[in-house]
Design an enzyme around this catalytic site. Structure first.
Site, PDB file in Angstrom:
ATOM      1  N   LYS A  41       0.822  -1.208   0.000  1.00 52.78           N
ATOM      2  CA  LYS A  41       0.000   0.000   0.000  1.00 52.78           C
ATOM      3  C   LYS A  41       0.859   1.263   0.000  1.00 52.78           C
ATOM      4  CE  LYS A  41      -3.336  -2.413  -0.462  1.00 52.78           C
ATOM      5  NZ  LYS A  41      -3.933  -2.473  -1.802  1.00 52.78           N
ATOM      6  N   LYS A  82      -2.707  14.029 -15.177  1.00 48.66           N
ATOM      7  CA  LYS A  82      -4.032  13.412 -15.181  1.00 48.66           C
ATOM      8  C   LYS A  82      -4.807  13.939 -13.961  1.00 48.66           C
ATOM      9  CE  LYS A  82      -3.232  10.500 -18.655  1.00 48.66           C
ATOM     10  NZ  LYS A  82      -4.016  10.442 -19.900  1.00 48.66           N
ATOM     11  N   GLN A 131      -8.104  12.520 -12.445  1.00 48.72           N
ATOM     12  CA  GLN A 131      -8.077  11.259 -11.703  1.00 48.72           C
ATOM     13  C   GLN A 131      -7.615  11.417 -10.255  1.00 48.72           C
ATOM     14  OE1 GLN A 131      -5.887   9.306 -15.127  1.00 48.72           O
ATOM     15  NE2 GLN A 131      -7.258   7.628 -14.598  1.00 48.72           N
ATOM     16  N   HIS A 187      -9.753   9.128  -4.548  1.00 43.08           N
ATOM     17  CA  HIS A 187      -8.457   8.512  -4.846  1.00 43.08           C
ATOM     18  C   HIS A 187      -7.436   8.826  -3.745  1.00 43.08           C
ATOM     19  CE1 HIS A 187      -5.042   7.187  -7.356  1.00 43.08           C
ATOM     20  NE2 HIS A 187      -4.411   8.205  -6.792  1.00 43.08           N
ATOM     21  N   HIS A 215      -8.394   7.329  -0.245  1.00 44.21           N
ATOM     22  CA  HIS A 215      -8.209   5.876  -0.248  1.00 44.21           C
ATOM     23  C   HIS A 215      -6.724   5.522  -0.107  1.00 44.21           C
ATOM     24  CE1 HIS A 215      -8.910   1.697  -1.091  1.00 44.21           C
ATOM     25  NE2 HIS A 215      -8.162   1.723  -2.175  1.00 44.21           N
ATOM     26  N   TYR A 241      -5.569  -4.253 -15.747  1.00 45.39           N
ATOM     27  CA  TYR A 241      -6.239  -3.247 -16.591  1.00 45.39           C
ATOM     28  C   TYR A 241      -5.310  -2.047 -16.823  1.00 45.39           C
ATOM     29  CZ  TYR A 241      -9.410   0.384 -18.155  1.00 45.39           C
ATOM     30  OH  TYR A 241      -9.988   1.401 -18.879  1.00 45.39           O
ATOM     31  N   LYS A 254     -13.705  -1.456 -17.933  1.00 44.05           N
ATOM     32  CA  LYS A 254     -13.225  -0.618 -16.830  1.00 44.05           C
ATOM     33  C   LYS A 254     -14.259  -0.467 -15.708  1.00 44.05           C
ATOM     34  CE  LYS A 254     -11.430   3.991 -15.760  1.00 44.05           C
ATOM     35  NZ  LYS A 254     -11.103   5.339 -16.291  1.00 44.05           N
TER      36      LYS A 254
END
Length: 276
Positions: A127, A142, A145, A150, A153, A190, A207
């Site tokens: 992690k 990006k 995103q 995000h 988490h 992915y 996705k």
């Protein structure tokens, strides 16, 4: 009343000190980044500083880095790590000695218990390496995103796992690690394929099902944790099970909202545009 408040404040302070600094599991006491929280706090502070301030400021007037080969290698490594973790959690308990109705917390030194403790520690290390996900988003510009979901988490997982390694490296709570390892195998496959470019990306229609898989994960953890709290004879801390339940609820809501906004609502908008 004043003395009562003072006593309550002192009790709360002493409890927080014990949670953050008292190491209950002597097996893991001297393992890397598990004896004291300060190095982890430093890593997470730098993570937030770079991803939310220094990184975007640095990239503001620069073109995004492509990092194609770096991303392919990084995601391939994460797939391998996730496969190893899934296998270890399976062999250490969830496919061998653990009972899905109740897996007690022990600090035994038998081979299975030590293997589970090592698996929890390795999951904790994984992690920390996954913080690079956000770093790569910043360097590739990006920005869309880098959402609250995000960052929260990625920030909260190492923090929670530090305490898991410190005090709870076994038993019921490790089902989170077991299921999450499988989800991350799919997710990083992915991402690895996505990094290979448009020729591969056009085949990646699945996705949204990664988010569905994550929601299933939180649902399983929720049901399992509720079950442990109901059972009076399960030798696992009910307070910890309650925290896991709360955590699964929070992320079920956040990932559910993400799914609705990014897939269901977008689909409705596309349908209305076609009608117009």
């Amino acid at each position: 009343m004043y003395s009562s408040l003072t006593f309550s404040a002192n009790s709360t302070f002493n409890y927080l000190i014990s949670v953050f600094f008292e190491h209950g599991d002597q097996r893991t006491k001297n393992w890397l980044l598990s004896n004291t929280p300060w190095p982890l706090f430093g890593i997470l502070a730098f993570y937030l500083f770079f991803c939310l301030y220094a990184g975007p400021r640095y990239m503001r007037d620069r073109k995004p880095y492509e990092l194609k080969n770096t991303m392919i290698i990084y995601n391939a490594i994460q797939v391998i790590i996730s496969c190893v973790l899934f296998y270890e959690f399976y062999q250490a308990g969830w496919g061998t000695t653990y009972n899905y109705k109740c897996a007690p917390l022990t600090y035994d030194t038998d081979p299975h218990s030590l293997r589970m403790a090592r698996a929890v520690w390795l999951f904790y290390m994984a992690k920390i390496t996954e913080l690079l996900d956000t770093v790569f988003f910043v360097l590739r510009k990006k920005d869309r995103q880098i959402s609250f979901l995000h960052v929260f988490h990625h920030f909260s997982m190492p923090l929670g796992l530090y305490f898991a390694v410190q005090n709870y490296a076994g038993g019921h709570g490790t089902i989170v690690c077991f299921i999450n390892s499988f989800v991350h195998i799919v997710m990083y496959i992915y991402y690895m394929l996505t990094a290979m470019g448009p020729k591969v990306q056009k085949y990646l229609w699945w996705k949204k099902y990664i988010t569905v898989l994550q929601l299933i994960q939180f649902s399983i953890v929720f049901v399992h944790s509720i079950q442990v709290q109901i059972r009076r004879n399960c030798l696992y801390p009910r307070g910890v099970a309650a925290i896991i339940t709360l955590y699964s609820c929070i992320f079920s809501y956040m990932f559910g909202s993400f799914y609705v906004q990014n897939y269901l609502q977008k689909k409705e908008r596309r349908s209305s545009l076609k009608k117009d």
